[in-house]
Motif scaffolding. Structure first.
Motif, PDB file in Angstrom:
ATOM      1  N   GLU A   1      -7.230  -3.778   0.875  1.00 52.67           N
ATOM      2  CA  GLU A   1      -5.917  -3.436   0.335  1.00 52.67           C
ATOM      3  C   GLU A   1      -5.831  -2.001  -0.182  1.00 52.67           C
ATOM      4  OE1 GLU A   1      -3.071  -5.258   0.115  1.00 52.67           O
ATOM      5  OE2 GLU A   1      -3.875  -7.056   1.049  1.00 52.67           O
ATOM      6  N   CYS A   2      -6.966  -1.388  -0.457  1.00 52.25           N
ATOM      7  CA  CYS A   2      -6.956  -0.052  -1.047  1.00 52.25           C
ATOM      8  C   CYS A   2      -6.176   0.925  -0.165  1.00 52.25           C
ATOM      9  CB  CYS A   2      -8.396   0.433  -1.208  1.00 52.25           C
ATOM     10  SG  CYS A   2      -8.515   2.125  -1.781  1.00 52.25           S
TER      11      CYS A   2
ATOM     12  N   CYS B   1      -9.962   8.192  -4.570  1.00 49.93           N
ATOM     13  CA  CYS B   1      -9.167   7.189  -5.292  1.00 49.93           C
ATOM     14  C   CYS B   1      -7.933   7.823  -5.917  1.00 49.93           C
ATOM     15  CB  CYS B   1     -10.022   6.569  -6.388  1.00 49.93           C
ATOM     16  SG  CYS B   1      -9.136   5.445  -7.456  1.00 49.93           S
TER      17      CYS B   1
ATOM     18  N   CYS C   1     -10.252  -6.031  -1.965  1.00 49.55           N
ATOM     19  CA  CYS C   1      -9.876  -4.721  -2.505  1.00 49.55           C
ATOM     20  C   CYS C   1     -10.147  -3.631  -1.485  1.00 49.55           C
ATOM     21  CB  CYS C   1     -10.604  -4.443  -3.810  1.00 49.55           C
ATOM     22  SG  CYS C   1     -12.379  -4.570  -3.725  1.00 49.55           S
ATOM     23  N   GLU C   2     -11.230  -3.784  -0.725  1.00 46.41           N
ATOM     24  CA  GLU C   2     -11.557  -2.792   0.298  1.00 46.41           C
ATOM     25  C   GLU C   2     -10.443  -2.733   1.331  1.00 46.41           C
ATOM     26  OE1 GLU C   2     -14.728  -3.898   2.853  1.00 46.41           O
ATOM     27  OE2 GLU C   2     -15.409  -1.851   3.168  1.00 46.41           O
TER      28      GLU C   2
ATOM     29  N   GLY D   1       0.793  -1.213   0.000  1.00 50.93           N
ATOM     30  CA  GLY D   1       0.000   0.000   0.000  1.00 50.93           C
ATOM     31  C   GLY D   1       0.829   1.269   0.000  1.00 50.93           C
TER      32      GLY D   1
ATOM     33  N   CYS E   1      -6.291  -2.453  -6.354  1.00 49.40           N
ATOM     34  CA  CYS E   1      -7.521  -3.254  -6.258  1.00 49.40           C
ATOM     35  C   CYS E   1      -7.610  -4.237  -7.405  1.00 49.40           C
ATOM     36  CB  CYS E   1      -8.750  -2.357  -6.220  1.00 49.40           C
ATOM     37  SG  CYS E   1      -8.828  -1.144  -7.538  1.00 49.40           S
TER      38      CYS E   1
ATOM     39  N   LYS F   1      -8.254   3.862   1.047  1.00 50.47           N
ATOM     40  CA  LYS F   1      -9.537   3.377   1.593  1.00 50.47           C
ATOM     41  C   LYS F   1     -10.735   4.101   0.975  1.00 50.47           C
ATOM     42  CE  LYS F   1      -7.648   0.673   4.797  1.00 50.47           C
ATOM     43  NZ  LYS F   1      -6.743  -0.020   3.884  1.00 50.47           N
ATOM     44  N   CYS F   2     -10.835   4.000  -0.345  1.00 47.22           N
ATOM     45  CA  CYS F   2     -11.942   4.687  -1.009  1.00 47.22           C
ATOM     46  C   CYS F   2     -13.056   3.729  -1.390  1.00 47.22           C
ATOM     47  CB  CYS F   2     -11.433   5.430  -2.246  1.00 47.22           C
ATOM     48  SG  CYS F   2     -10.886   4.368  -3.561  1.00 47.22           S
ATOM     49  N   ILE F   3     -12.905   2.437  -1.101  1.00 43.76           N
ATOM     50  CA  ILE F   3     -13.923   1.451  -1.473  1.00 43.76           C
ATOM     51  C   ILE F   3     -14.733   1.065  -0.231  1.00 43.76           C
ATOM     52  CG2 ILE F   3     -14.313  -0.813  -2.517  1.00 43.76           C
ATOM     53  CD1 ILE F   3     -11.652  -0.566  -3.900  1.00 43.76           C
TER      54      ILE F   3
ATOM     55  N   ILE G   1     -17.384   3.418  -4.702  1.00 41.89           N
ATOM     56  CA  ILE G   1     -16.016   3.923  -4.815  1.00 41.89           C
ATOM     57  C   ILE G   1     -16.086   5.440  -4.847  1.00 41.89           C
ATOM     58  CG2 ILE G   1     -13.933   4.035  -6.213  1.00 41.89           C
ATOM     59  CD1 ILE G   1     -14.432   1.274  -7.152  1.00 41.89           C
TER      60      ILE G   1
END
Lengths: 385, 186
Positions: free
Chosen positions: B73-74, B109, B70-71, A75, B115, B77-79, B104
């Motif tokens: 790992e983002c 993002c 994806c939520e 990340g 993601c 944290k936009c998901i 999203i």
């Protein structure tokens, strides 16, 4: 009429000393166009000469290191793009190198070649735009910068077709690269590399020997070699002072030991040398690119041991450093075995190169401060993190 | 020994050459007159993510199984994902969860593509649509499931090489699953 009919009101400075009424304090920045971003200099002027200069930064502080400790190792990779946003690919490489040391990964040969190619292209576009900006600061309004940006555009197009983004590439991965070169990319890159010397020739014809450039830069902002070494200055700024120190030669990280290239060294350590070292470095980068684009082998681009999800290096610490276009860029990481690093520290070259700004500027005119700052080559994204 | 002003005149000659050259050489004039003229989009170009669906019905065909990787790992944290309690069969016929809510926030993002890389179901891909300006941040830049869902044909159109590779892989998996199911019935 006498010049001193009014009474000067005694003022007290921040540090408690009385301000001499003859001196003028000005705050240059943070919105000044010559400061390359949101950077402020507290200047005390004696007439037109600089008597004191305090760099003030932090306007672009984004908590980069703390964010690095609270996100996963992967990340942090897109955040490193945003450090020095001109050279996202070298930032990626330095971070990937640190994590690879931590986790014991080894990038395959093809990935190493791709890294060298992208890093040298980054160096080309960084130095070209730096030369443009420096001349812009000097008052050559537009022309050199436009020519430099025209060439930078061609390199950014290469980055876009490889990584999908022009500036925020997010391309390197721990143990290799994200995706392979698209078909025909090498040919395109060769075309750009072949045409680049013509631009450099034109750029040098435009500027070398220009009387205004010479008088504005020669003997201005001299940095003695001993001072530069003591202050931890790295990169083209150190080499312009005559110190032969290039991590590509000293560390030989990646596969830099396979290429033959020279390290340009300056003699006087003034602004002109700093400009010239960068122009010559571009020529050396072209040599490396020639060799790398010729020799690049086929093969995998990612270490088979590399893991994308659930990446947890074993406890330990590592420091990965590379010669970024601006100097030594290092990432120091401590792992405690969790998915996030325990400590994440960046050694940004332009921040450390900026610490000597006062020593370079003392006694020079205000207009020279702008030129000296331009020759340090700062990007505020990296200075403030 | 050069005459004084020689360097400046040499530079001016260079400027003149570039000025005249910009009328004839593509190398010296790289700009185009956007929006009338547009450069072709690159295969790898990426902007913001979208959700892929197969078939006609966007809701049924959604490949996303709300696994929330994806939520997690983002990086910014936009998901936001909320799992539905109902299950639906996926492309190999296995019952899977589906997202009740999939948002999203593209104003957060940063287009890093992580993601896409971590998704094990090839359900989220990068779009190359970039003309997204709007007057309302929450109405137009916070994308819901309906706005995010785009057919596989669209994905094939914007990333032809990548989509062909993904389709090939999914077809192989599907054929394997069908062969297994067929063997199980016998």
């Amino acid at each position: 009429m006498s010049t001193r009919e009014f009474q000067v009101i005694p003022r007290v400075d921040v540090d408690g000393t009385a301000v001499d009424g003859e001196q003028l304090e000005i705050s240059m920045g943070p919105q000044h166009p010559s400061t390359h971003g949101v950077f402020r200099m507290d200047l005390k002027l004696d007439g037109e000469r600089v008597a004191r200069l305090k760099p003030v930064f932090g306007y672009l502080h984004r908590n980069h290191e703390k964010i690095g400790e609270s996100t996963t190792y992967l990340g942090s990779m897109p955040y490193t793009d945003r450090l020095d946003y001109f050279c996202s690919l070298t930032n990626n490489w330095a971070y990937a190198l640190a994590v690879e040391k931590l986790a014991g990964l080894q990038a395959p040969e093809r990935a190493e070649y791709i890294r060298v190619i992208t890093a040298e292209l980054t160096r080309l576009q960084n130095h070209a735009s730096l030369a443009g900006f420096l001349l812009q600061d000097m008052g050559a309004s537009g022309t050199p910068l436009m020519y430099a940006f025209r060439e930078r555009e061609k390199i950014l197009d290469l980055f876009e077709s490889l990584t999908g983004a022009r500036m925020m590439c997010n391309y390197m991965r721990f143990g290799g690269c994200r995706c392979d070169l698209p078909a025909g990319w090498i040919l395109e890159a060769r075309g750009v590399v072949e045409r680049f010397p013509r631009f450099l020739d034109e750029f040098q014809a435009l500027l070398d020997g220009n009387e205004i450039l010479m008088s504005r830069t020669q003997g201005v902002g001299v940095l003695p070699a001993a001072l530069a070494v003591n202050a931890g200055i790295t990169g083209p700024m150190l080499r312009a002072s005559g110190v032969n120190y290039d991590l590509r030669k000293v560390d030989r990280y990646g596969i830099y030991d396979r290429f033959s290239f020279k390290v340009p060294i300056g003699d006087h350590g003034d602004v002109y040398d700093r400009y010239m070292v960068r122009v010559l470095e571009m020529r050396e980068s072209l040599k490396i690119l020639d060799q790398a684009l010729r020799d690049i082998p086929d093969g995998p681009i990612l270490d088979p041991k590399a893991k994308l999800r659930g990446f947890r290096p074993k406890p330990g610490e590592a420091y990965g450093r590379i010669e970024s276009p601006k100097g030594e860029l290092g990432f120091y990481l401590i792992s405690d075995g969790s998915p996030n690093p325990y400590r994440y520290r960046v050694r940004p070259p332009s921040f450390i190169n900026l610490t000597l700004l006062e020593d370079l500027c003392l006694g020079h005119q205000v207009a020279d401060v702008v030129v000296i700052l331009g020759s340090v080559d700062i990007v505020l994204g990296e200075v403030d993190r | 020994m050069n005459l004084p002003g020689h360097g400046i005149l040499k530079g001016l000659a260079e400027t003149a050459r570039n000025f005249v050259g910009s009328y004839v050489s593509k190398d010296r004039l790289v700009t185009v007159q956007y929006p009338e003229e547009r450069l072709p989009s690159k295969e790898a170009a990426r902007n913001f993510p979208f959700l892929v669906y197969d078939g006609e019905d966007w809701e049924k065909g959604l490949r996303c199984v709300a696994c929330q990787i994806c939520e997690k790992e983002c990086p910014p944290k936009c998901i936001t994902i909320v799992k539905d309690t109902l299950r639906k069969p996926d492309y190999v016929g296995k019952l899977q969860f589906q997202p009740k809510l999939f948002d999203i926030d593209i104003s957060v993002c940063m287009s890093c593509q992580i993601c896409v890389e971590v998704c094990p179901f090839d359900a989220i891909k990068m779009d190359n649509e970039f003309e997204l300006s709007g007057c309302d941040r929450f109405e137009q830049l916070l994308l819901h499931k309906r706005q995010l869902a785009k057919p596989n044909e669209y994905y094939q159109r914007i990333h032809p090489i990548e989509a062909a590779e993904v389709d090939g892989r999914l077809n192989v998996e599907k054929a394997k699953a069908q062969a297994k199911a067929g063997a199980g019935k016998k």
